[in-house]
Design an enzyme around this catalytic site. Sequence first.
Site, PDB file in Angstrom:
ATOM      1  N   ASP A  78     -53.427  69.206  80.240  1.00 57.96           N
ATOM      2  CA  ASP A  78     -53.990  68.056  80.650  1.00 57.96           C
ATOM      3  C   ASP A  78     -52.755  67.117  81.116  1.00 57.96           C
ATOM      4  OD1 ASP A  78     -56.768  68.948  79.654  1.00 57.96           O
ATOM      5  OD2 ASP A  78     -55.868  68.691  77.636  1.00 57.96           O
ATOM      6  N   ASP A  80     -53.075  63.217  81.570  1.00 60.00           N
ATOM      7  CA  ASP A  80     -53.817  62.043  81.353  1.00 60.00           C
ATOM      8  C   ASP A  80     -52.769  60.740  81.941  1.00 60.00           C
ATOM      9  OD1 ASP A  80     -55.832  63.119  80.393  1.00 60.00           O
ATOM     10  OD2 ASP A  80     -55.189  62.832  78.233  1.00 60.00           O
ATOM     11  N   ASP A 161     -52.584  56.951  69.029  1.00 57.69           N
ATOM     12  CA  ASP A 161     -52.702  57.334  67.602  1.00 57.69           C
ATOM     13  C   ASP A 161     -51.533  57.838  67.055  1.00 57.69           C
ATOM     14  OD1 ASP A 161     -52.657  59.492  69.267  1.00 57.69           O
ATOM     15  OD2 ASP A 161     -54.339  60.384  69.132  1.00 57.69           O
TER      16      ASP A 161
END
Length: 469
Positions: A78, A80, A161
């Site tokens: 991915d 992002d 996070d």
Amino acid sequence: MKSVINFCKKLLNSTNDKVAHDFSQGPIVIPRDQHPVSRQLISNNALKVLYRLNKGGFDAYLVGGGVRDILLGLAPKDFDIVTNATPEQIKGLFRNCRLIGRRFRLAHIVFGREVIEVATFRGHHDDNSGNNQKISKQSDQGMLLRDNIYGTIDEDAERRDFTINALYYSTKDFNVYDFAGGVHDIEQGVIRLIGDPETRYREDPVRMLRAIRFATKLDMTISEETHAPIKPLASLLSNIPAARMFEEFLKLFVSGKAVANYHMLREYDLFEHFFPSVERALCANDNFSLDESEQIAQFILQALENTDIRIANEQRVTPAFLFAAILWFPLQKRIASIKAASDILPQDAFFQAYHELMSEQQQSVAIPKRFQLVIKDIWILQERFEKREPKRAYKTLEHPKFRAGYDFLLLRAEFADDSVKELAKWWTDFQDAPQATQSQMLKTTGRSAKPRRKMRRKRRPNSKSTSES
């Protein structure tokens, strides 16, 4: 991998082992000649998005897993992107953009089958002016229900996070910006939350699942302060929507690390929030004996191991098969209970047990209907495999989900009695045998259908013959 670790050590030495956990000091800036992140390793579509945002006068960075995986020597899946452009401004730059999300507004830039996710820098919630009340909302337990607060890249990094995800790559200067000591934790092989772990888990309990997933996926350990609150806060997962739990199930169990994730989920008391009925069975509750619980555990582990092997071999897997395996024994116990409580046909007992079990399961994990139908077919086929009369056997062989049902029968045979083992071997031989051999097999099973007696139709009295008699 070793070369990347050596790179990290060299990088840490070059920065005097300084780890930027203090956000007030700003990020560690890693110039191009000191990191392996290259545009050749980044999706062309992601680069197009970065370039257009920069050309439109906005700051834009590749962030999180894309940067992390390259530093680890892995191929990113991915890409992002974060930017100081708002979702509406992003949409204005891209015709192939769609805005999604209520909890946090995101832009998806669609390039055929590839979707590049773009988020606006997140800001803090400590605005005392009252302007954030309509765009930010928390539950009584501290979970973020709405989070559309925008800020700076520094604030965005603090809102990430884990430290290993607070890494940003710029196509303007080709630098990597490490805001939270993520490179240090990559070198140490540690999963560490940014900020106070209990607060961060309360904001989004799914972070407990993400900690486990990153640990198994990246072969890292969870730091002590990060894993300590997981068990005490495990119950917070009951507040997560069942649809989101299904998405997390896919990431945990259909990504090649199902066995490792299963062990960690049970270790931290999180598995029960996916499968409450199964957890009760594994703990020898709900009238399950210790021997049954052990058998269930081994059955589930074998199904998960088979799934991991298939994914490693790039073979197709379906979540429906895993759901069928994990829920199989609770289904059987429920069927037996229904039969014992009432005089009911086996088929009716199955459907009653099926609907009760799936209704309960849907409250934890929202299994889409397309998978529910496959689960039901797999379970129904187990009973049909026992019917080896000629017509029924051929009809079973032609069933669209025969292969899934047959694979499930093989799995059962590893743990069941000799009758199931014999049944699995019979179907293994039968499906590939020539037609003549199949006919012989059906005759010798001892289960061929008895010839139906033809009923002689009573002749109606003929009115003509009656009158002539």
